[in-house]
Design a protein around this motif. Sequence first.
Motif, PDB file in Angstrom:
ATOM      1  N   GLY A  22       0.795  -1.212   0.000  1.00 50.25           N
ATOM      2  CA  GLY A  22       0.000   0.000   0.000  1.00 50.25           C
ATOM      3  C   GLY A  22       0.830   1.266   0.000  1.00 50.25           C
ATOM      4  N   ASP A  23       0.141   2.399   0.105  1.00 55.63           N
ATOM      5  CA  ASP A  23       0.811   3.688   0.211  1.00 55.63           C
ATOM      6  C   ASP A  23       1.476   3.776   1.582  1.00 55.63           C
ATOM      7  OD1 ASP A  23       1.626   6.162  -0.532  1.00 55.63           O
ATOM      8  OD2 ASP A  23      -0.366   7.069  -0.609  1.00 55.63           O
ATOM      9  N   ARG A  24       2.495   4.652   1.723  1.00 59.04           N
ATOM     10  CA  ARG A  24       3.154   4.817   3.012  1.00 59.04           C
ATOM     11  C   ARG A  24       3.699   6.234   3.115  1.00 59.04           C
ATOM     12  NH1 ARG A  24       6.390   1.719  -0.323  1.00 59.04           N
ATOM     13  NH2 ARG A  24       8.637   2.179  -0.336  1.00 59.04           N
ATOM     14  N   PRO A  25       3.805   6.752   4.352  1.00 57.42           N
ATOM     15  CA  PRO A  25       4.189   8.159   4.535  1.00 57.42           C
ATOM     16  C   PRO A  25       5.518   8.530   3.902  1.00 57.42           C
ATOM     17  CG  PRO A  25       3.291   7.266   6.574  1.00 57.42           C
ATOM     18  CD  PRO A  25       3.428   6.116   5.628  1.00 57.42           C
ATOM     19  N   ALA A  26       6.477   7.609   3.883  1.00 55.38           N
ATOM     20  CA  ALA A  26       7.799   7.938   3.335  1.00 55.38           C
ATOM     21  C   ALA A  26       7.720   8.418   1.895  1.00 55.38           C
ATOM     22  CB  ALA A  26       8.723   6.723   3.429  1.00 55.38           C
ATOM     23  N   VAL A  31       8.698  12.361  -2.721  1.00 53.00           N
ATOM     24  CA  VAL A  31       8.169  13.282  -3.730  1.00 53.00           C
ATOM     25  C   VAL A  31       8.683  14.702  -3.484  1.00 53.00           C
ATOM     26  CG1 VAL A  31       6.070  14.374  -4.632  1.00 53.00           C
ATOM     27  CG2 VAL A  31       6.141  11.900  -4.280  1.00 53.00           C
ATOM     28  N   LYS A  32       8.686  15.134  -2.225  1.00 49.62           N
ATOM     29  CA  LYS A  32       9.228  16.461  -1.911  1.00 49.62           C
ATOM     30  C   LYS A  32      10.692  16.558  -2.315  1.00 49.62           C
ATOM     31  CE  LYS A  32       6.217  17.430   2.074  1.00 49.62           C
ATOM     32  NZ  LYS A  32       6.197  17.651   3.552  1.00 49.62           N
ATOM     33  N   SER A 183      21.237  10.746   4.623  1.00 46.29           N
ATOM     34  CA  SER A 183      20.596   9.607   5.276  1.00 46.29           C
ATOM     35  C   SER A 183      19.161   9.945   5.618  1.00 46.29           C
ATOM     36  CB  SER A 183      21.360   9.249   6.558  1.00 46.29           C
ATOM     37  OG  SER A 183      20.627   8.324   7.340  1.00 46.29           O
ATOM     38  N   ASP A 184      18.345   8.899   5.772  1.00 49.68           N
ATOM     39  CA  ASP A 184      16.956   9.095   6.175  1.00 49.68           C
ATOM     40  C   ASP A 184      16.789   9.261   7.679  1.00 49.68           C
ATOM     41  OD1 ASP A 184      17.701   6.511   6.722  1.00 49.68           O
ATOM     42  OD2 ASP A 184      15.877   5.577   5.964  1.00 49.68           O
ATOM     43  N   GLY A 185      17.829   8.980   8.463  1.00 50.27           N
ATOM     44  CA  GLY A 185      17.741   9.137   9.908  1.00 50.27           C
ATOM     45  C   GLY A 185      17.242   7.893  10.622  1.00 50.27           C
ATOM     46  N   LEU A 186      17.087   8.016  11.924  1.00 50.18           N
ATOM     47  CA  LEU A 186      16.714   6.885  12.781  1.00 50.18           C
ATOM     48  C   LEU A 186      15.202   6.866  12.977  1.00 50.18           C
ATOM     49  CD1 LEU A 186      19.572   7.224  15.415  1.00 50.18           C
ATOM     50  CD2 LEU A 186      19.412   5.549  13.561  1.00 50.18           C
ATOM     51  N   ALA A 202      14.409   9.566  16.963  1.00 49.57           N
ATOM     52  CA  ALA A 202      13.674   9.728  15.714  1.00 49.57           C
ATOM     53  C   ALA A 202      13.398  11.187  15.371  1.00 49.57           C
ATOM     54  CB  ALA A 202      12.351   8.967  15.785  1.00 49.57           C
ATOM     55  N   VAL A 203      13.648  12.114  16.296  1.00 51.98           N
ATOM     56  CA  VAL A 203      13.272  13.514  16.072  1.00 51.98           C
ATOM     57  C   VAL A 203      13.962  14.120  14.846  1.00 51.98           C
ATOM     58  CG1 VAL A 203      13.377  15.843  17.039  1.00 51.98           C
ATOM     59  CG2 VAL A 203      12.587  13.929  18.447  1.00 51.98           C
ATOM     60  N   PRO A 204      15.288  13.980  14.674  1.00 52.72           N
ATOM     61  CA  PRO A 204      15.905  14.560  13.465  1.00 52.72           C
ATOM     62  C   PRO A 204      15.316  14.010  12.166  1.00 52.72           C
ATOM     63  CG  PRO A 204      17.591  14.025  15.079  1.00 52.72           C
ATOM     64  CD  PRO A 204      16.316  13.417  15.580  1.00 52.72           C
ATOM     65  N   SER A 205      15.007  12.719  12.150  1.00 56.47           N
ATOM     66  CA  SER A 205      14.397  12.123  10.963  1.00 56.47           C
ATOM     67  C   SER A 205      13.029  12.736  10.689  1.00 56.47           C
ATOM     68  CB  SER A 205      14.276  10.604  11.142  1.00 56.47           C
ATOM     69  OG  SER A 205      13.684  10.009  10.015  1.00 56.47           O
ATOM     70  N   PHE A 206      12.256  12.954  11.756  1.00 54.89           N
ATOM     71  CA  PHE A 206      10.926  13.537  11.610  1.00 54.89           C
ATOM     72  C   PHE A 206      11.013  14.973  11.090  1.00 54.89           C
ATOM     73  CE2 PHE A 206       7.305  15.896  13.458  1.00 54.89           C
ATOM     74  CZ  PHE A 206       6.266  15.229  12.819  1.00 54.89           C
ATOM     75  N   VAL A 207      11.980  15.735  11.619  1.00 53.27           N
ATOM     76  CA  VAL A 207      12.149  17.118  11.164  1.00 53.27           C
ATOM     77  C   VAL A 207      12.549  17.142   9.689  1.00 53.27           C
ATOM     78  CG1 VAL A 207      13.520  19.218  11.462  1.00 53.27           C
ATOM     79  CG2 VAL A 207      12.702  17.963  13.468  1.00 53.27           C
ATOM     80  N   GLN A 208      13.450  16.257   9.309  1.00 52.74           N
ATOM     81  CA  GLN A 208      13.862  16.180   7.910  1.00 52.74           C
ATOM     82  C   GLN A 208      12.680  15.802   7.025  1.00 52.74           C
ATOM     83  OE1 GLN A 208      17.803  14.641   5.975  1.00 52.74           O
ATOM     84  NE2 GLN A 208      16.548  12.816   6.309  1.00 52.74           N
ATOM     85  N   PHE A 209      11.875  14.851   7.481  1.00 53.05           N
ATOM     86  CA  PHE A 209      10.689  14.423   6.736  1.00 53.05           C
ATOM     87  C   PHE A 209       9.744  15.601   6.510  1.00 53.05           C
ATOM     88  CE2 PHE A 209       6.226  13.159   7.015  1.00 53.05           C
ATOM     89  CZ  PHE A 209       6.113  12.255   5.984  1.00 53.05           C
ATOM     90  N   CYS A 210       9.484  16.369   7.562  1.00 54.35           N
ATOM     91  CA  CYS A 210       8.549  17.488   7.444  1.00 54.35           C
ATOM     92  C   CYS A 210       9.095  18.595   6.551  1.00 54.35           C
ATOM     93  CB  CYS A 210       8.242  18.045   8.834  1.00 54.35           C
ATOM     94  SG  CYS A 210       7.286  16.925   9.898  1.00 54.35           S
ATOM     95  N   SER A 211      10.410  18.763   6.534  1.00 52.80           N
ATOM     96  CA  SER A 211      11.018  19.834   5.747  1.00 52.80           C
ATOM     97  C   SER A 211      11.082  19.518   4.260  1.00 52.80           C
ATOM     98  CB  SER A 211      12.425  20.129   6.264  1.00 52.80           C
ATOM     99  OG  SER A 211      13.322  19.094   5.903  1.00 52.80           O
ATOM    100  N   GLY A 212      11.056  18.232   3.920  1.00 57.40           N
ATOM    101  CA  GLY A 212      11.211  17.853   2.525  1.00 57.40           C
ATOM    102  C   GLY A 212      12.602  18.078   2.007  1.00 57.40           C
ATOM    103  N   ARG A 213      13.574  18.115   2.915  1.00 55.55           N
ATOM    104  CA  ARG A 213      14.967  18.339   2.546  1.00 55.55           C
ATOM    105  C   ARG A 213      15.811  17.119   2.919  1.00 55.55           C
ATOM    106  NH1 ARG A 213      16.167  23.873   1.736  1.00 55.55           N
ATOM    107  NH2 ARG A 213      14.388  25.222   2.157  1.00 55.55           N
ATOM    108  N   LEU A 214      17.074  17.161   2.532  1.00 55.16           N
ATOM    109  CA  LEU A 214      18.037  16.126   2.905  1.00 55.16           C
ATOM    110  C   LEU A 214      19.197  16.817   3.614  1.00 55.16           C
ATOM    111  CD1 LEU A 214      18.913  13.129   2.756  1.00 55.16           C
ATOM    112  CD2 LEU A 214      20.038  13.677   0.591  1.00 55.16           C
TER     113      LEU A 214
END
Length: 233
Positions: A22-26, A31-32, A183-186, A202-214
């Motif tokens: 199925g679809d997944r948040p990652a 896409v960002k 990296s995608d983070g922890l 997991a916080v840095p990974s979550f922040v990176q996810f929300c920012s759409g950046r690497l």
Amino acid sequence: MSTSFGPDHYDEAYYAENGQAGDRPALRWYVKMVLRYVGRGPYLDFGCGTGHLVRRLAEHGPASGVEVSAWSAEAARRTAPGCPVYTSPGDLPTDGYRGLTAIHVLEHLDDDTAAAAVETWRRVLVPGGRALVAMPDPAGRGHALAGERWNGFADPTHVNLKSHEEWRKFLVHGGFTIVREGSDGLWDVPYGRLPRFLDLRAVPSFVQFCSGRLFLNPGEGESSIFVVENTAT
């Protein structure tokens, strides 16, 4: 090194086992990342699975997929109606795409097959076209924390687990220039005895996810992430 599993292995039972039909948040983050670092389409999702990334990319430009598993390709056509889904990389048009994604594909391929895939990327991308590539990083902190329980070991079809630096050399040897890497983070918490919601790693990974950046460095998480450009002649 083990050889790649055959296309027929990636069927309904395989996806039921790994939970990724199925679809997944990652995919929202990928896409960002494509929009920020790869640019405009047409897009090709190489190893498109059941088609959810193709569907998301198609919201931003023409998008196609290629998937050697007949079951997966048919599922992708249902998921992303109107988007071409090829079952043979040889049928892909030369210089047909400006952007390409290969999300957790290369670890399923032995070196010869992976090299052929990278050669195909160069053929189908226009000069200056870019690819977003992700694969598990056995030299990353995620593996160091999880040990034998590491997510990268969960799928027996992961026959090619290279470190970030090894994949970097592989992509450069294949004719690509590294534009960005990280990296995608922890994200696969918990890594210890704390409840999932209390494991702040997991916080840095979550922040990176929300920012759409690497911005997380190579080795700081579960997977290696590369943005590469087709600049070699």
